[in-house]
Design a protein around this motif. Sequence first.
Motif, PDB file in Angstrom:
ATOM      1  N   LYS A 127       0.771  -1.120   0.007  1.00 59.84           N
ATOM      2  CA  LYS A 127       0.058   0.061   0.036  1.00 59.84           C
ATOM      3  C   LYS A 127       0.752   1.287   0.002  1.00 59.84           C
ATOM      4  O   LYS A 127       1.882   1.176   0.518  1.00 59.84           O
ATOM      5  CB  LYS A 127      -0.925  -0.103   1.024  1.00 59.84           C
ATOM      6  CG  LYS A 127      -2.024  -1.237   1.379  1.00 59.84           C
ATOM      7  CD  LYS A 127      -2.650  -1.150   0.067  1.00 59.84           C
ATOM      8  CE  LYS A 127      -3.648  -2.462   0.410  1.00 59.84           C
ATOM      9  NZ  LYS A 127      -4.092  -2.922  -1.092  1.00 59.84           N
ATOM     10  N   TYR A 141      -6.192  -1.329   5.354  1.00 63.10           N
ATOM     11  CA  TYR A 141      -4.893  -0.805   4.628  1.00 63.10           C
ATOM     12  C   TYR A 141      -3.516  -0.822   4.883  1.00 63.10           C
ATOM     13  O   TYR A 141      -2.694  -0.741   4.138  1.00 63.10           O
ATOM     14  CB  TYR A 141      -5.405   0.935   4.268  1.00 63.10           C
ATOM     15  CG  TYR A 141      -4.670   1.498   2.984  1.00 63.10           C
ATOM     16  CD1 TYR A 141      -5.414   1.148   1.838  1.00 63.10           C
ATOM     17  CD2 TYR A 141      -3.589   2.245   3.057  1.00 63.10           C
ATOM     18  CE1 TYR A 141      -4.848   1.611   0.549  1.00 63.10           C
ATOM     19  CE2 TYR A 141      -3.211   2.848   1.688  1.00 63.10           C
ATOM     20  CZ  TYR A 141      -3.606   2.457   0.620  1.00 63.10           C
ATOM     21  OH  TYR A 141      -3.073   3.107  -0.405  1.00 63.10           O
ATOM     22  N   TYR A 150      -8.537  -1.785  -3.157  1.00 63.21           N
ATOM     23  CA  TYR A 150      -8.956  -0.093  -2.688  1.00 63.21           C
ATOM     24  C   TYR A 150      -8.849   0.741  -3.845  1.00 63.21           C
ATOM     25  O   TYR A 150      -8.608   0.141  -5.001  1.00 63.21           O
ATOM     26  CB  TYR A 150      -7.946   0.415  -1.632  1.00 63.21           C
ATOM     27  CG  TYR A 150      -7.962  -0.581  -0.421  1.00 63.21           C
ATOM     28  CD1 TYR A 150      -8.598   0.042   0.653  1.00 63.21           C
ATOM     29  CD2 TYR A 150      -7.211  -1.739  -0.099  1.00 63.21           C
ATOM     30  CE1 TYR A 150      -8.993  -0.653   1.967  1.00 63.21           C
ATOM     31  CE2 TYR A 150      -7.411  -2.292   0.824  1.00 63.21           C
ATOM     32  CZ  TYR A 150      -8.318  -2.009   2.048  1.00 63.21           C
ATOM     33  OH  TYR A 150      -8.502  -2.513   3.004  1.00 63.21           O
ATOM     34  N   GLU A 202      -5.281   5.263   4.407  1.00 62.87           N
ATOM     35  CA  GLU A 202      -5.486   5.338   2.873  1.00 62.87           C
ATOM     36  C   GLU A 202      -5.653   6.808   2.552  1.00 62.87           C
ATOM     37  O   GLU A 202      -6.743   7.266   3.015  1.00 62.87           O
ATOM     38  CB  GLU A 202      -6.596   4.605   2.304  1.00 62.87           C
ATOM     39  CG  GLU A 202      -6.736   4.564   0.860  1.00 62.87           C
ATOM     40  CD  GLU A 202      -8.025   4.235   0.353  1.00 62.87           C
ATOM     41  OE1 GLU A 202      -8.376   3.951  -0.798  1.00 62.87           O
ATOM     42  OE2 GLU A 202      -9.062   4.293   1.277  1.00 62.87           O
ATOM     43  N   SER A 254     -13.155   6.338  -2.476  1.00 63.38           N
ATOM     44  CA  SER A 254     -12.855   5.793  -1.086  1.00 63.38           C
ATOM     45  C   SER A 254     -13.676   6.993  -0.344  1.00 63.38           C
ATOM     46  O   SER A 254     -13.218   7.955   0.008  1.00 63.38           O
ATOM     47  CB  SER A 254     -11.340   5.867  -0.660  1.00 63.38           C
ATOM     48  OG  SER A 254     -11.237   5.420   0.693  1.00 63.38           O
ATOM     49  N   GLY A 266      -9.843   2.841   3.120  1.00 65.18           N
ATOM     50  CA  GLY A 266      -8.701   2.279   4.191  1.00 65.18           C
ATOM     51  C   GLY A 266      -8.855   3.460   5.134  1.00 65.18           C
ATOM     52  O   GLY A 266      -7.896   4.320   5.467  1.00 65.18           O
TER      53      GLY A 266
END
Lengths: 169, 735
Positions: A37, A101, B37, B194, B212, B242
């Motif tokens: 990520k 995440y 994502y 995120e 998101s 996220g």
Amino acid sequence: MTKVSFDVNGDTHQLELDTRTTLLDALREHLHLTGTKKGCDHGQCGACTVIVDGRRINSCLTLAVMHEGDEITTIEGLGAPDHLHPMQAAFVKHDGYQCGYCTPGQICSAVAVLDEVRSGIPSHVTADLTAPVRLTNAELRERMSGNICRCGAYSNIADAIGEVAGRSA
Amino acid sequence: MRFEHPATFNPIDQLKVVGHPTSRIEGPLKTTGTAPYAYERHDVVPNQAYGYIVGAAIGKGRINAIDLAAAKDAPGVLAIVTADNAGKLGKGERNAAPLLGGPEIAHYHQAVALVVAETFEQARAAAQLLRIDYSKADGKFDLAAGVDGAIAPKPSFGGPADTAVGTFASAFAAAPVQLDARYTTPDQGHAMMEPHASIAAWDGDKLTVWTSNQMIAWGAGDLAQTLGIPKDKVRLISPYIGGGFGGKLFLRADVLLAALGARAAKRPVKVALQRPLMFNNTTHRPATIQRIRIGADRDGTITAIGHESWSGNVKDGEAETAVSQTRLLYAGANRMTAMRLAALDLPEGNAMRAPGEASGMMALEIAIDELAEKLGMDPVALRIKNDTQVDPEHPERRFSQRQFVQCLNEGAARFGWSQRNPKPGQVRDGRWLVGMGVAAAFRNNLVTKSGARVRLDQQGVVTVETDMTDIGTGSYTIIAQTAAEMMGVPLEKVVVRLGDSDFPVSCGSGGQWGGNNSTAGVYAACVKLREAIAQKLGFNSDEAEFADGLVRAGNRSVPLAQAAGQDGLVAEDAIEYGDLAKTWQQSTFGAHFVEVGVDADTAEIRVRRMLAVCAAGRILNPKAARSQVIGAMTMGVGAALMEDLVVDKRHGLFINHDLASYEVPVHADIPHQDMVFLDETDPVSSPMKAKGVAELGICGVAAAVANAVHNATGIRVRDYPITLDKLIGQLPEVG
């Protein structure tokens, strides 16, 4: 553009990349291995942690072209949904994540931390540099502190890592 | 389904699936990096180009000119979007500052351009080549300086600007024991892991955005409104998020600029907010200045309680409602609250986890600790003394459930509160001064309409579709548990699809309303599906039982798969609420206990132990709910000890706008955390008998830490965060 070749999760990849491409973006944008990520893109959050030649690094802080011939393990290389790595299974069991995440980075870090401890590599909180390293609560938490979890799953992550390491957190 | 009377026995009460500590059903995806994502959707549309956002470099003023020439000529550049060429843009209903600035600049790092290129590296490099000529104007960036000109905000979601019951001023003046103290809380950032990210693709006049976002219908509506296109031309897809914490409640610049960039470049465009832009570009929890006055009799009975709060915001922004819990948490015949709003030119302040209560409890729960000290009373006992089972402003309204006293007592027993030395600065453990602190947890339970669609296929699989989101809260899992319970199938037979504006509109994720309302919406749809199945089979739907993958009535029993038939069956419904929230006060309660160590020489503060005891209705999944609370406790430690968006008052920005300088808790900051839910069902809240829990967990934590620091050192810090510089000059003399 420069050619580079490295192994990711056991497969050799030859890429021709803009030299400015980070290892993180090579994985995510070129190899479509998006399990790693991008949380900050400058080494402050740990979400991009991967294991390169046995050591964990922030893949956003290193250029892809610096990794000629390297062996890279990402979260996808540890396990898959139908055959989880023990660390992945422990994270599920202990609910060591929420939004998910930071999770791949946490898991890659955790796997590498256990190797570091086995190899006797000291950390900031290791009191005796000559004795074998023990995975105390302080050691575990110190070594994992480069991986931020804003959902705040730390207590559960510690339980998960502790279970895999064979001790209570 | 209208929910107008308290729930009686219903299929959820079987608790065959609901109420179990099931591991998250999406866990194998999240732990293997295979949950997709927003920025990662290589699979959804080909030929994606990369957008890079440029943020304003002034806090207030105007853009005189942007020289695009060098950037346009840079390798790989496909398009550059600015306010000059974006066409006429509206503003979303829920946005205060415009998302694309220019020529007027409303706040620092407001987006002013998007550079679109073939690759990320090219877009980033070209973005550095824009030459922007600004005229900087004087702005208001200092809340303390804005207090004098602050105005009463319009009544909002958080209540009116002023409330009063009885005669506060005279009752306070007459009280034998008085506390009058001022507290400050700083601006805070969501700092979810995120970054805000979107991929936008146009198909003719239809726009699809993979993004998101916590509130799909709000986002789709505000995007359509901003672009000036019909809402039915916009589709938002957001299956994995996220983290949000309120920072992704609204349409943000990544979505709008991806859409504009894709239109300009005539191909799909992906955009992620760069981390260093996030803190000033998006929203934050606004700073507050709070004054609390409490008058009490010598036995601890509160006779007067007053809470005032000042906060600031941009034009069209709202006040931080930091006084709201003080209207409900403690008894007292004479009461007042007041909120005032100062006009500031900082970035837009808006909701962050438990808006209002999180900041308000940071102050109120220190004040209660201070009052206990003045009274010579135990702070747990003082809180119990002033419990109320009714809304103090409207005594005819009872709390539907209020186990506040039980939370305090249970927590005190488990934590070993009786071992606390009430005299500060007395307990040593080596180099550590050790102290314990307690605080209440309080957050209202909000009910709001939520819809879902449920499908049964000929394999006996139940598929739930709703635009509800899972921001780490466990929505996938509790929705699956709800559908499994209702339809009498194992969890493995349920598929949950979330976060798509093509699905029925749900409550979304915010204000800790998501869990109870979204599952109640699924309950409603399942009731309808049960009726459809019974009707198809000729069963009396009141008699039909759904269990073990079968539907039974009398001596007949049919497998669900067979009942579905070749075409399957589908039902859609929403939960809608009547007046129960007016006739009853619905709130969630808890107690936080914290032990800290403060280094006797350096004033380093370490949290040693944490316990929360919560009562929040039925806990649909104790594992996920516990994680919500310990995560909130972690964020509360951040609020107590480190989180502080520092305002640069010369240039008008939060200067520590990254994750190295905006410090949030890391592993080493957090000890093992204990958390207990009291047994509770609340039939007034919904057919699920559940309430919110995700925000309750943060309310009060910071004050419990502050009170523990006081107990350890005798130093009362009223300005958050409690950093060691605020302690070190006053540490007790130690041998």
